[in-house]
Design a protein around this motif. Structure first.
Motif, PDB file in Angstrom:
ATOM      1  N   ALA A  50      46.850  35.017  44.281  1.00 22.23           N
ATOM      2  CA  ALA A  50      46.475  34.265  45.482  1.00 22.23           C
ATOM      3  C   ALA A  50      46.274  32.785  45.159  1.00 22.23           C
ATOM      4  O   ALA A  50      46.664  31.906  45.934  1.00 22.23           O
ATOM      5  CB  ALA A  50      45.199  34.855  46.088  1.00 22.23           C
ATOM      6  N   LEU A  51      45.666  32.514  44.006  1.00 25.61           N
ATOM      7  CA  LEU A  51      45.452  31.127  43.588  1.00 25.61           C
ATOM      8  C   LEU A  51      46.787  30.407  43.407  1.00 25.61           C
ATOM      9  O   LEU A  51      46.953  29.266  43.852  1.00 25.61           O
ATOM     10  CB  LEU A  51      44.659  31.093  42.278  1.00 25.61           C
ATOM     11  CG  LEU A  51      44.498  29.721  41.612  1.00 25.61           C
ATOM     12  CD1 LEU A  51      43.753  28.753  42.524  1.00 25.61           C
ATOM     13  CD2 LEU A  51      43.789  29.857  40.267  1.00 25.61           C
ATOM     14  N   ILE A  52      47.737  31.070  42.771  1.00 24.64           N
ATOM     15  CA  ILE A  52      49.050  30.467  42.562  1.00 24.64           C
ATOM     16  C   ILE A  52      49.706  30.133  43.903  1.00 24.64           C
ATOM     17  O   ILE A  52      50.266  29.047  44.095  1.00 24.64           O
ATOM     18  CB  ILE A  52      49.951  31.412  41.733  1.00 24.64           C
ATOM     19  CG1 ILE A  52      49.407  31.528  40.300  1.00 24.64           C
ATOM     20  CG2 ILE A  52      51.396  30.903  41.706  1.00 24.64           C
ATOM     21  CD1 ILE A  52      50.052  32.624  39.478  1.00 24.64           C
ATOM     22  N   VAL A  53      49.627  31.081  44.856  1.00 30.22           N
ATOM     23  CA  VAL A  53      50.204  30.853  46.185  1.00 30.22           C
ATOM     24  C   VAL A  53      49.543  29.658  46.868  1.00 30.22           C
ATOM     25  O   VAL A  53      50.213  28.773  47.408  1.00 30.22           O
ATOM     26  CB  VAL A  53      50.048  32.115  47.060  1.00 30.22           C
ATOM     27  CG1 VAL A  53      50.437  31.821  48.510  1.00 30.22           C
ATOM     28  CG2 VAL A  53      50.906  33.259  46.510  1.00 30.22           C
ATOM     29  N   CYS A 203      43.975  35.823  49.754  1.00 30.99           N
ATOM     30  CA  CYS A 203      44.359  34.440  50.078  1.00 30.99           C
ATOM     31  C   CYS A 203      43.401  33.845  51.102  1.00 30.99           C
ATOM     32  O   CYS A 203      43.156  32.631  51.117  1.00 30.99           O
ATOM     33  CB  CYS A 203      45.790  34.401  50.616  1.00 30.99           C
ATOM     34  SG  CYS A 203      47.042  34.288  49.326  1.00 30.99           S
ATOM     35  N   PHE A 204      42.847  34.696  51.953  1.00 29.79           N
ATOM     36  CA  PHE A 204      41.935  34.218  52.986  1.00 29.79           C
ATOM     37  C   PHE A 204      40.626  33.702  52.385  1.00 29.79           C
ATOM     38  O   PHE A 204      39.903  32.948  53.021  1.00 29.79           O
ATOM     39  CB  PHE A 204      41.647  35.334  53.996  1.00 29.79           C
ATOM     40  CG  PHE A 204      42.896  35.900  54.624  1.00 29.79           C
ATOM     41  CD1 PHE A 204      43.973  35.080  54.920  1.00 29.79           C
ATOM     42  CD2 PHE A 204      43.018  37.255  54.879  1.00 29.79           C
ATOM     43  CE1 PHE A 204      45.135  35.592  55.476  1.00 29.79           C
ATOM     44  CE2 PHE A 204      44.175  37.778  55.440  1.00 29.79           C
ATOM     45  CZ  PHE A 204      45.239  36.943  55.746  1.00 29.79           C
ATOM     46  N   SER A 205      40.314  34.110  51.134  1.00 32.39           N
ATOM     47  CA  SER A 205      39.118  33.595  50.472  1.00 32.39           C
ATOM     48  C   SER A 205      39.243  32.100  50.189  1.00 32.39           C
ATOM     49  O   SER A 205      38.238  31.420  49.999  1.00 32.39           O
ATOM     50  CB  SER A 205      38.883  34.335  49.144  1.00 32.39           C
ATOM     51  OG  SER A 205      38.704  35.716  49.345  1.00 32.39           O
ATOM     52  N   PHE A 206      40.476  31.606  50.147  1.00 37.42           N
ATOM     53  CA  PHE A 206      40.706  30.199  49.817  1.00 37.42           C
ATOM     54  C   PHE A 206      40.707  29.297  51.055  1.00 37.42           C
ATOM     55  O   PHE A 206      40.793  28.076  50.910  1.00 37.42           O
ATOM     56  CB  PHE A 206      42.038  30.046  49.076  1.00 37.42           C
ATOM     57  CG  PHE A 206      42.022  30.619  47.682  1.00 37.42           C
ATOM     58  CD1 PHE A 206      41.738  29.828  46.588  1.00 37.42           C
ATOM     59  CD2 PHE A 206      42.286  31.966  47.479  1.00 37.42           C
ATOM     60  CE1 PHE A 206      41.720  30.360  45.309  1.00 37.42           C
ATOM     61  CE2 PHE A 206      42.272  32.511  46.200  1.00 37.42           C
ATOM     62  CZ  PHE A 206      41.989  31.704  45.116  1.00 37.42           C
ATOM     63  N   GLY A 237      37.408  27.160  42.965  1.00 34.68           N
ATOM     64  CA  GLY A 237      37.182  28.358  43.767  1.00 34.68           C
ATOM     65  C   GLY A 237      37.891  29.559  43.169  1.00 34.68           C
ATOM     66  O   GLY A 237      37.315  30.642  43.023  1.00 34.68           O
ATOM     67  N   GLY A 238      39.165  29.375  42.783  1.00 33.23           N
ATOM     68  CA  GLY A 238      39.921  30.464  42.170  1.00 33.23           C
ATOM     69  C   GLY A 238      39.302  30.932  40.870  1.00 33.23           C
ATOM     70  O   GLY A 238      39.232  32.140  40.594  1.00 33.23           O
ATOM     71  N   ALA A 239      38.837  29.989  40.037  1.00 37.63           N
ATOM     72  CA  ALA A 239      38.204  30.339  38.756  1.00 37.63           C
ATOM     73  C   ALA A 239      36.926  31.150  38.974  1.00 37.63           C
ATOM     74  O   ALA A 239      36.675  32.139  38.270  1.00 37.63           O
ATOM     75  CB  ALA A 239      37.903  29.068  37.966  1.00 37.63           C
ATOM     76  N   VAL A 240      36.130  30.732  39.954  1.00 40.15           N
ATOM     77  CA  VAL A 240      34.894  31.466  40.262  1.00 40.15           C
ATOM     78  C   VAL A 240      35.212  32.877  40.739  1.00 40.15           C
ATOM     79  O   VAL A 240      34.612  33.857  40.286  1.00 40.15           O
ATOM     80  CB  VAL A 240      34.068  30.707  41.325  1.00 40.15           C
ATOM     81  CG1 VAL A 240      32.943  31.589  41.870  1.00 40.15           C
ATOM     82  CG2 VAL A 240      33.499  29.422  40.744  1.00 40.15           C
ATOM     83  N   PHE A 241      36.180  32.996  41.655  1.00 39.41           N
ATOM     84  CA  PHE A 241      36.538  34.310  42.197  1.00 39.41           C
ATOM     85  C   PHE A 241      37.047  35.249  41.098  1.00 39.41           C
ATOM     86  O   PHE A 241      36.677  36.426  41.056  1.00 39.41           O
ATOM     87  CB  PHE A 241      37.617  34.162  43.275  1.00 39.41           C
ATOM     88  CG  PHE A 241      37.185  33.364  44.476  1.00 39.41           C
ATOM     89  CD1 PHE A 241      35.849  33.282  44.842  1.00 39.41           C
ATOM     90  CD2 PHE A 241      38.119  32.671  45.240  1.00 39.41           C
ATOM     91  CE1 PHE A 241      35.442  32.539  45.951  1.00 39.41           C
ATOM     92  CE2 PHE A 241      37.739  31.939  46.343  1.00 39.41           C
ATOM     93  CZ  PHE A 241      36.394  31.868  46.699  1.00 39.41           C
ATOM     94  N   MET A 242      37.902  34.734  40.222  1.00 40.88           N
ATOM     95  CA  MET A 242      38.447  35.568  39.140  1.00 40.88           C
ATOM     96  C   MET A 242      37.360  35.991  38.151  1.00 40.88           C
ATOM     97  O   MET A 242      37.334  37.135  37.690  1.00 40.88           O
ATOM     98  CB  MET A 242      39.556  34.813  38.400  1.00 40.88           C
ATOM     99  CG  MET A 242      40.875  34.764  39.155  1.00 40.88           C
ATOM    100  SD  MET A 242      42.218  34.077  38.164  1.00 40.88           S
ATOM    101  CE  MET A 242      41.749  32.342  38.104  1.00 40.88           C
ATOM    102  N   THR A 243      36.445  35.064  37.832  1.00 36.51           N
ATOM    103  CA  THR A 243      35.398  35.358  36.853  1.00 36.51           C
ATOM    104  C   THR A 243      34.438  36.421  37.367  1.00 36.51           C
ATOM    105  O   THR A 243      34.105  37.385  36.655  1.00 36.51           O
ATOM    106  CB  THR A 243      34.621  34.076  36.510  1.00 36.51           C
ATOM    107  OG1 THR A 243      35.531  33.089  36.009  1.00 36.51           O
ATOM    108  CG2 THR A 243      33.559  34.353  35.463  1.00 36.51           C
TER     109      THR A 243
END
Length: 451
Positions: A50-53, A203-206, A237-243
């Motif tokens: 999702a982060l990549i997209v 993706c909606f988290s972003f 945001g993506g880093a936090v979500f993945m961690t």
């Protein structure tokens, strides 16, 4: 005119804080259980995809912010780079997104606290939160920035505490018993399609990284600050979500044993930190919802301001408070519309949001191609990659996500879009004339608008 100009006071950090508040970093907990089911446990992998997209679209927002550093975000970008007619329709679609996000937050706040304190009706919580959010946004950006800083710090502090407790449990032998594990990202025994399914949801988290662009007219040196802010919001945001999802998996690797996927995070948090941690989570979630409501109302009011100032909406929408330089009419109007949260369901309101967001994302990617590749003829090898291939990939990925929305989102979104098209016909007298627009020059606008 001076009265139509906002005061430039925001630097990089305050703009990033607005994005974090809109995005609501702690929502990683509220979606974890459902995402674990869809991705078959590979939530971190889904977040990575999702982060990549989203990075492709974030890149396009940054490119357009360099040449149109103005309030209005996707609406202004497409209006100036494609056509006023397309700009109007994109602005109309964005309004659907921004106008209903505050309502969702008020609904969640009411549901959340009426469940925790059954003696107090949900409408009391909704009205109280609505009043406070409106007051802060009406008073100006500086006060809202202070509130965003506190909300973001509180959310990140809780996330760090959760990670600390999780590490303690894992080292002690709980869950997978190891801190190094690739399965949260990719399990070779499972199909990659599970990761794709999870990414379509996550993706909606972003949603919210784009909100930073709505504050361009209140930002110092927006040509540099806004692109940096958009990328920072998306990446952090993506880093936090993945961690968070990585440690959640290692604490509780079998997602099929959750009592209820909707409350999976509550089970995990209680497991690692006990009742005290669970209580703290309730407070963090409440603060996160409040921050998202505040930031989304602020962003929506500025999109309405841009359209009102341009003449695409009545002049009522293009007025600023004489003292605070905030779009006060729009803030009050959004608050009035948000009162519908007292009678509408969460499912119905949420169905409106995603359609408008992806229409905006697609349009901004196309705006980059239209402005840089077609109009500016940036067609060297480097220009082709930067201004055709990258935004083209972003547009295709966003179209894919739009087509994968649920039927309610597509039906309600199409109805809203049709109403906007009818209004556009009226506004242009059957397309015999162009929609009104503010005459901003591309690229040199920021020099003319410095505080």
């Amino acid at each position: 005119m001076q009265q139509d100009q906002m005061k430039r006071s925001l630097t990089l950090i305050p703009v990033v804080l607005f994005g974090f508040s809109f995005m609501a970093l702690a929502t990683v907990f509220s979606t974890y259980g459902i995402a674990a089911e869809l991705s078959n446990g590979m939530v971190s992998g889904s977040y990575l995809l999702a982060l990549i997209v989203m990075l492709f679209t974030a890149y396009s927002y940054g490119q357009m912010a360099k040449v149109v550093p103005s309030a209005g975000s996707a609406y202004t970008y497409t209006q100036k780079s494609i056509s006023p007619h397309v700009g109007f329709m994109v602005g109309w679609a964005v309004l659907m997104d921004y106008l209903f996000i505050p309502m969702v937050n008020y609904l969640l706040f009411g549901i959340f606290f009426s469940a925790a304190f059954p003696a107090i009706p949900s409408y009391i919580w909704i009205l109280g939160m609505l009043l406070l959010v409106t007051l802060i946004n009406a008073r100006g950006i500086r006060l809202a920035t202070m509130a965003n800083a506190m909300i973001t710090i509180f959310s990140l502090l809780f996330i760090f505490i959760f990670i600390g407790f999780s590490v303690k449990e894992i080292v002690g032998g709980a869950g997978t018993g190891t801190l190094l594990n690739v399965k949260p990202f990719f399990n070779p025994d499972e199909s990659f399609s599970y990761i794709v399914a999870g990414a379509a949801l996550l993706c909606f988290s972003f949603l919210g990284f784009d909100s930073a662009t709505a504050f361009a007219e209140e930002t110092v040196n927006p040509k540099k600050t806004i692109p940096r802010a958009v990328m920072l919001i998306t990446l952090v945001g993506g880093a936090v979500f993945m961690t968070v999802s990585y440690f959640a998996y290692n604490v509780w690797p079998d997602h099929t044993t959750f009592t209820d996927p909707d409350s999976a995070s509550h089970e995990i948090i209680t497991f690692v930190g006990g009742k005290l941690m669970a209580t703290l989570f309730l407070a963090v979630y409440a603060v996160t919802v409040f921050g998202s409501a505040m930031s989304s109302q602020a962003s929506a009011s500025r999109v309405l301001f841009a359209m009102g100032r341009d003449g695409q909406l009545p002049s009522f929408f293009g007025k600023l408070h004489p003292k605070f330089k905030t779009p006060i009419n729009n803030i009050l109007l959004i608050s009035a519309i948000s009162l519908l949260s007292l009678v509408l369901s969460l499912t119905l309101v949420a169905s409106f949001i995603n359609f408008g967001a992806f229409i905006a994302f697609i349009s901004v990617n196309i705006a980059v191609i239209s402005y840089y590749f077609i109009k500016k003829k940036e067609r060297s090898f480097k220009g082709t990659i930067l201004y055709l291939i990258l935004p083209g990939i972003g547009a295709v990925l966003d179209i894919w996500l739009l087509l994968n929305l649920d039927i309610h989102s597509k039906v309600l979104g199409s109805i809203w879009f049709a109403l906007g098209f009818i209004y556009l016909i009226f506004l242009t007298k059957g397309f015999k004339q162009k929609p009104p627009e503010l005459h901003l020059s591309l690229e040199n606008d920021s020099q003319d608008r410095t505080a």
